[in-house]
Design an enzyme around this catalytic site. Structure first.
Site, short mmCIF file in Angstrom:
data_model
loop_
_atom_site.label_atom_id
_atom_site.label_comp_id
_atom_site.label_asym_id
_atom_site.label_seq_id
_atom_site.Cartn_x
_atom_site.Cartn_y
_atom_site.Cartn_z
N ASP A 47 72.52 22.83 36.22
CA ASP A 47 72.33 21.74 35.26
C ASP A 47 72.09 20.45 36.06
OD1 ASP A 47 73.43 21.39 32.04
OD2 ASP A 47 73.01 19.61 33.23
N GLU A 60 55.54 7.08 28.22
CA GLU A 60 56.54 6.36 27.42
C GLU A 60 57.10 5.16 28.21
OE1 GLU A 60 57.05 7.10 24.24
OE2 GLU A 60 58.80 5.84 23.86
N SER A 66 56.51 9.49 32.72
CA SER A 66 55.95 9.56 31.37
C SER A 66 55.24 8.27 30.95
CB SER A 66 57.11 9.81 30.39
OG SER A 66 56.71 9.55 29.07
N TYR A 106 65.00 6.81 26.36
CA TYR A 106 64.25 7.81 27.14
C TYR A 106 63.28 7.10 28.10
CZ TYR A 106 60.59 11.26 28.15
OH TYR A 106 59.66 12.07 28.78
N GLY A 151 63.61 22.69 34.46
CA GLY A 151 62.89 22.64 33.18
C GLY A 151 61.90 23.77 33.03
N ILE A 152 62.13 24.89 33.73
CA ILE A 152 61.18 26.02 33.69
C ILE A 152 61.11 26.65 32.30
CG2 ILE A 152 62.85 27.81 34.44
CD1 ILE A 152 60.51 28.99 36.15
P1 NAP Z 1 60.65 20.26 27.08
O1 NAP Z 1 59.81 21.36 26.50
O2 NAP Z 1 61.56 19.50 26.19
O3 NAP Z 1 61.51 20.94 28.26
C1 NAP Z 1 62.58 20.27 28.85
C2 NAP Z 1 63.21 21.18 29.86
O4 NAP Z 1 64.33 20.51 30.46
C3 NAP Z 1 63.78 22.49 29.27
O5 NAP Z 1 63.54 23.54 30.16
C4 NAP Z 1 65.27 22.19 29.17
O6 NAP Z 1 66.07 23.34 29.18
C5 NAP Z 1 65.45 21.39 30.44
N1 NAP Z 1 66.70 20.62 30.43
C6 NAP Z 1 67.17 19.80 29.46
N2 NAP Z 1 68.38 19.29 29.82
C7 NAP Z 1 68.67 19.82 31.03
C8 NAP Z 1 69.77 19.69 31.89
N3 NAP Z 1 70.84 18.98 31.57
N4 NAP Z 1 69.76 20.36 33.08
C9 NAP Z 1 68.68 21.14 33.40
N5 NAP Z 1 67.60 21.30 32.62
C10 NAP Z 1 67.61 20.64 31.44
O7 NAP Z 1 59.73 19.22 27.84
P2 NAP Z 1 58.21 19.33 28.31
O8 NAP Z 1 57.35 18.85 27.22
O9 NAP Z 1 57.98 20.63 28.95
O10 NAP Z 1 58.18 18.18 29.43
C11 NAP Z 1 58.52 18.45 30.77
C12 NAP Z 1 58.91 17.15 31.46
O11 NAP Z 1 57.80 16.24 31.40
C13 NAP Z 1 60.08 16.42 30.85
O12 NAP Z 1 60.77 15.78 31.91
C14 NAP Z 1 59.44 15.38 29.96
O13 NAP Z 1 60.32 14.29 29.78
C15 NAP Z 1 58.22 15.03 30.76
N6 NAP Z 1 57.04 14.56 30.04
C16 NAP Z 1 56.54 15.30 29.01
C17 NAP Z 1 55.39 14.90 28.37
C18 NAP Z 1 54.80 15.70 27.23
O14 NAP Z 1 53.96 15.16 26.50
N7 NAP Z 1 55.16 16.97 27.08
C19 NAP Z 1 54.74 13.73 28.79
C20 NAP Z 1 55.27 13.03 29.86
C21 NAP Z 1 56.40 13.46 30.49
P3 NAP Z 1 66.47 24.13 27.82
O15 NAP Z 1 65.31 25.04 27.53
O16 NAP Z 1 67.71 24.84 28.20
O17 NAP Z 1 66.66 23.09 26.75
O1 G4F Z 2 55.60 13.87 19.27
P1 G4F Z 2 56.50 12.73 19.52
O2 G4F Z 2 57.94 12.93 19.26
O3 G4F Z 2 56.22 12.29 21.01
P2 G4F Z 2 56.53 10.94 21.83
O4 G4F Z 2 57.59 10.14 21.22
O5 G4F Z 2 55.21 10.26 22.06
O6 G4F Z 2 57.10 11.54 23.20
C1 G4F Z 2 56.47 12.62 23.85
O7 G4F Z 2 55.49 12.11 24.73
C2 G4F Z 2 56.00 11.33 25.83
C3 G4F Z 2 54.80 10.86 26.64
O8 G4F Z 2 54.28 9.69 26.08
C4 G4F Z 2 56.92 12.21 26.63
F1 G4F Z 2 57.36 11.52 27.73
C5 G4F Z 2 58.09 12.66 25.77
O9 G4F Z 2 58.92 13.53 26.55
C6 G4F Z 2 57.54 13.43 24.58
O10 G4F Z 2 56.96 14.63 25.05
O11 G4F Z 2 56.03 11.47 18.66
C7 G4F Z 2 54.71 10.99 18.70
C8 G4F Z 2 54.52 9.92 17.62
C9 G4F Z 2 55.60 8.83 17.66
O12 G4F Z 2 54.98 7.58 17.51
C10 G4F Z 2 56.46 9.11 16.46
O13 G4F Z 2 57.08 7.95 15.87
O14 G4F Z 2 54.65 10.54 16.35
C11 G4F Z 2 55.44 9.71 15.51
N1 G4F Z 2 56.02 10.52 14.45
C12 G4F Z 2 55.80 10.37 13.12
N2 G4F Z 2 56.52 11.25 12.42
C13 G4F Z 2 56.90 11.54 14.60
C14 G4F Z 2 57.20 12.00 13.33
N3 G4F Z 2 57.43 12.10 15.71
C15 G4F Z 2 58.27 13.16 15.54
N4 G4F Z 2 58.79 13.76 16.64
N5 G4F Z 2 58.62 13.63 14.29
C16 G4F Z 2 58.11 13.08 13.15
O15 G4F Z 2 58.44 13.52 12.05
#
Ligand code: NAP
Ligand code: G4F
Length: 345
Positions: free
Chosen positions: A64, A133, A131, A154, A9-10
């Site tokens: 992958d 979530e 997460s 998820y 996920g780099i």
């Molecule tokens: P992101 O921007 O969506 O990045 C996801 C990464 O995973 C990308 O590099 C993507 O590659 C790679 N990926 C997707 N499918 C893959 C596969 N089949 N094989 C190998 N790599 C794959 O997510 P992020 O926000 O940086 O989050 C990083 C991690 O933390 C994720 O696991 C996410 O679920 C978790 N997380 C995020 C949050 C948050 O708020 N951001 C909170 C809690 C947990 P491509 O660039 O090629 O698509």
């Molecule tokens: O930004 P979101 O899509 O993030 P969500 O669902 O909280 O998930 C993110 O945070 C998780 C950690 O809690 C990660 F694990 C996960 O990988 C991801 O990074 O949505 C945030 C909130 C939701 O309640 C959604 O229903 O925003 C609400 N929302 C309202 N309108 C929307 C929209 N979300 C999205 N994406 N797009 C809308 O138009």
């Protein structure tokens, strides 16, 4: 010799900040990337040097999380001291459309990597991107002791991965940690997550490049921090003497409506003039309130967030305004361009 890290996920938001952070600590960084027909390395291009260059410290490998044999080969080739598993199908709404794929990559993908480590026999430390979530419908505040009640494919896939990480820690004595991270955002956030969708839309509306912002549930509340702060917590978990699981959060929660209000206010606009609710963005089941209690990480790891909610909003609005201005300049000069400000021949 420099410590070596492998990041899945780099190319994602967190992967890019983590790579930067580890490079600043003197690491050699290896990343797993997927082959794509368009470039998907925008977020890390500034870190990458051709591998012929003797000063190169970032190395990318195609792979992958769906292919296990390749992961084992990669571990043998890289022999990392630390593995950070950030790769995932990470979009909650999309996970309802692609539940099987999400389970395969976000859930089983973690198991494949854990198995690859076990089979390779390489001594390494493992970080899993768990997460908030996973808490789903559990009432706030949520901490390490809160029972999981996932509300999406998820969330369920992340719960599976979480327990596999614990199992490999207990069964095989693998140094493996779950970082249970609450939402974290930045100017590098994917554009379909709500915060970035809002800052992109508001700045484009301000410059006359877009008319409306379409959103779903405005009342959901999230504990939003800055991604740059959160990658430091990942690193700290792997430096501790014992593997463990930690909640990482700010301890403040805001609704989507409050986020929209702040962003539009900052741009001297009233969001009600531009907002439309579209049921397409509602989820079959929603997570209503996330509010993390990260007392354990603060005490044990001495971690704390540095960027406040207001600073995060400012940072995202400023970065997206710059992008929108670039797009407007290109358009005014007669170029066709994507909403990212990239020109199209
Ligand atoms: P992101 O921007 O969506 O990045 C996801 C990464 O995973 C990308 O590099 C993507 O590659 C790679 N990926 C997707 N499918 C893959 C596969 N089949 N094989 C190998 N790599 C794959 O997510 P992020 O926000 O940086 O989050 C990083 C991690 O933390 C994720 O696991 C996410 O679920 C978790 N997380 C995020 C949050 C948050 O708020 N951001 C909170 C809690 C947990 P491509 O660039 O090629 O698509
Ligand atoms: O930004 P979101 O899509 O993030 P969500 O669902 O909280 O998930 C993110 O945070 C998780 C950690 O809690 C990660 F694990 C996960 O990988 C991801 O990074 O949505 C945030 C909130 C939701 O309640 C959604 O229903 O925003 C609400 N929302 C309202 N309108 C929307 C929209 N979300 C999205 N994406 N797009 C809308 O138009």
């Amino acid at each position: 010799m420099a410590p070596r890290a492998l990041i899945t996920g780099i190319t994602g938001q967190d992967g890019s900040y983590l790579a930067e952070f580890l490079l600043s600590k003197g690491y050699e960084v290896h990343g797993l990337i997927r082959r794509a027909s368009t470039f998907n390395t925008d977020r890390i291009d500034h870190l990458y040097k051709d591998f012929h260059d003797p000063s190169a410290r970032v190395f990318l490998h195609y792979g992958d999380l769906s292919v296990s044999g390749q992961l084992t080969d990669l571990l043998h080739a890289v022999r990392p001291d630390e593995v950070y598993n950030l790769g995932a199908q990470s979009h909650v709404r999309v996970s309802f459309d692609m539940p099987e794929y999400t389970g395969d990559i976000t859930g089983l993908g973690t198991l494949r990597l854990l198995e690859a480590i076990r089979k390779s026999g390489i001594k390494t430390r493992f970080y899993q991107a768990s997460s908030s979530e996973m808490f789903g419908a559990a009432p706030p505040p949520q901490n390490e002791g809160t029972p999981f009640q996932p509300q999406s494919p998820y969330g369920a896939a992340k719960v599976y991965a979480y327990y596999m990480v614990k199992n490999y820690r207990n069964a095989y004595k693998l140094f493996s940690c779950n970082g249970i991270l609450f939402n974290h955002e930045s100017p590098r956030r994917g554009e379909t997550f709500v915060t970035r969708k809002i800052t992109r839309a508001a700045t484009r509306i301000k410059l006359g490049l877009q008319q409306k912002l379409y959103l779903g549930n405005m009342e959901a509340k999230r504990d939003w921090g800055f991604a740059g702060d959160y990658v430091e917590a990942m690193y700290l978990m792997l430096q501790h003497e014992q593997p463990d699981d930690y909640v990482i959060a700010t301890g403040e929660t805001y609704s989507v409506r409050e986020f929209v209000e702040r962003v539009f206010q900052k741009l001297d606009m009233d969001y009600r003039d531009y907002l439309e609710i579209d049921s397409k963005y509602f989820r079959p089941t929603e997570v209503d309130v996330l509010l993390g209690d990260s007392t354990k990480a603060r005490k044990v790891l001495h971690w704390e967030p540095k960027v406040s909610f207001d600073q995060l909003v400012d940072m995202m609005v400023e970065a997206d305004m710059e992008l929108a201005e670039k797009e407007r300049t290109l358009r005014n000069a007669g170029y066709k361009c994507t909403h990212n400000g990239r020109s199209i021949p």
